[in-house]
Design a protein around this motif. Structure first.
Motif, short mmCIF file in Angstrom:
data_model
loop_
_atom_site.label_atom_id
_atom_site.label_comp_id
_atom_site.label_asym_id
_atom_site.label_seq_id
_atom_site.Cartn_x
_atom_site.Cartn_y
_atom_site.Cartn_z
N ARG A 74 41.25 42.21 54.83
CA ARG A 74 41.14 39.97 54.45
C ARG A 74 39.93 40.22 53.88
N ARG A 75 38.72 40.45 54.24
CA ARG A 75 37.92 39.70 53.60
C ARG A 75 37.53 40.10 52.43
N SER A 76 38.20 41.35 52.64
CA SER A 76 37.67 41.79 51.37
C SER A 76 38.54 41.64 49.80
N TYR A 77 39.78 41.17 50.27
CA TYR A 77 40.44 40.64 49.64
C TYR A 77 40.62 39.19 49.15
N GLY A 78 40.13 38.68 50.08
CA GLY A 78 39.47 37.01 49.81
C GLY A 78 38.22 37.25 48.74
N LEU A 79 37.62 38.00 49.07
CA LEU A 79 35.73 37.72 48.50
C LEU A 79 36.32 38.23 47.41
N GLN A 80 36.52 39.60 46.80
CA GLN A 80 37.21 39.46 45.62
C GLN A 80 37.23 38.41 44.59
N LEU A 81 38.76 37.73 45.82
CA LEU A 81 39.32 36.19 43.95
C LEU A 81 37.63 35.77 44.19
N LEU A 82 37.16 35.03 45.63
CA LEU A 82 36.04 34.67 45.11
C LEU A 82 34.97 34.42 43.87
N LEU A 83 34.96 36.41 44.22
CA LEU A 83 33.58 36.98 43.00
C LEU A 83 34.00 36.42 42.11
N ASN A 84 35.63 37.26 41.95
CA ASN A 84 35.77 37.05 40.67
C ASN A 84 35.73 35.20 40.07
N LEU A 85 36.11 34.67 40.40
CA LEU A 85 35.86 33.22 40.65
C LEU A 85 34.72 32.88 39.58
N ALA A 86 33.66 32.94 41.08
CA ALA A 86 32.07 32.59 40.52
C ALA A 86 31.83 33.43 39.59
N TRP A 87 31.97 34.62 38.77
CA TRP A 87 31.27 35.71 37.52
C TRP A 87 31.59 34.66 36.44
N PRO A 88 32.91 33.76 36.21
CA PRO A 88 32.40 33.45 34.90
C PRO A 88 32.15 32.09 34.80
N PHE A 89 32.18 31.39 36.25
CA PHE A 89 30.79 30.25 36.11
C PHE A 89 30.17 29.95 36.08
N MET A 90 29.18 31.65 36.52
CA MET A 90 28.07 32.00 35.97
C MET A 90 27.42 32.33 35.53
N PHE A 91 27.97 33.91 34.55
CA PHE A 91 27.92 33.51 33.25
C PHE A 91 28.48 32.62 32.39
N PHE A 92 29.13 32.12 31.77
CA PHE A 92 30.02 30.85 30.60
C PHE A 92 28.98 29.77 31.15
N ALA A 93 29.31 29.17 32.85
CA ALA A 93 28.70 27.69 32.83
C ALA A 93 27.19 27.49 32.76
N MET A 94 26.52 28.61 33.32
CA MET A 94 25.44 28.40 33.56
C MET A 94 24.11 28.59 32.70
N TYR A 95 24.85 29.28 31.98
CA TYR A 95 23.98 30.08 31.18
C TYR A 95 22.60 28.59 30.05
N PRO A 96 23.58 27.47 29.75
CA PRO A 96 23.12 26.76 28.92
C PRO A 96 22.17 25.82 30.02
N MET A 97 22.31 26.17 31.34
CA MET A 97 21.09 25.22 31.63
C MET A 97 19.99 26.40 32.40
N LEU A 98 20.51 27.32 32.82
CA LEU A 98 18.94 28.80 33.21
C LEU A 98 19.46 30.08 32.61
#
Length: 156
Positions: A74-98
């Motif tokens: 269950r933790r792996s299933y939930g974590l993969q959803l969270l990481l999948n959600l986090a990646w585009p925010f980090m890659f696309f949205a954070m690039y202009p700032m970082l």
């Protein structure tokens, strides 16, 4: 079947949320960035991800039907959803700032996602063979996407 609809709804909710930073930034900094020579066309990403989100929902549902969506699984299933959600925010949205630091952080996120998916295959497969097999295309695509991320981090 109601549970399957719930797994699909959760999966596609993550899909829709993860699309926001991609839509907002794909014509901005990303359009002019240096991309890997093996980068596929944008339509291919949308098409593949729709199928992968369906696969992950079906995998979770198959494990849930066996009563085994508990503990590490269950933790792996939930974590993969969270990481999948986090990646585009980090890659696309954070690039202009970082700047390129965001691309390296995104690379760390996608590598963590690949590790969690490998665990999911190993843990789900013995519970229900198809549940493990359905994660393999997702894992493969994430590894491929990680190569694109690494190229971007090195060249932007």
């Amino acid at each position: 079947m109601l549970a399957l609809a719930g797994f699909l709804a959760l999966s596609f909710a993550v899909c829709m949320l993860a699309s926001v930073p991609i839509i907002l930034h794909s014509n901005g900094w990303f359009a002019s960035s240096t991309k890997a020579p093996w980068m596929p066309a944008g339509w291919m990403f949308r098409t593949v991800w729709i199928g992968l989100y369906a696969f992950i929902a079906l995998s979770g549902w198959l494990v849930w039907r066996k009563g085994a969506l508990a503990g590490r699984l269950r933790r792996s299933y939930g974590l993969q959803l969270l990481l999948n959600l986090a990646w585009p925010f980090m890659f696309f949205a954070m690039y202009p700032m970082l700047g390129s630091a965001a691309l390296w952080l995104a690379f760390a996120v996608i590598c963590a996602l690949a590790c969690v998916l490998a665990l999911l295959v190993v843990d789900a497969g013995p519970v229900q063979t198809w549940a493990g097999l359905l994660v393999l295309p997702y894992l493969s695509w994430v590894v491929f996407s990680a190569s694109l991320n690494l190229y971007s981090a090195l060249h932007n």
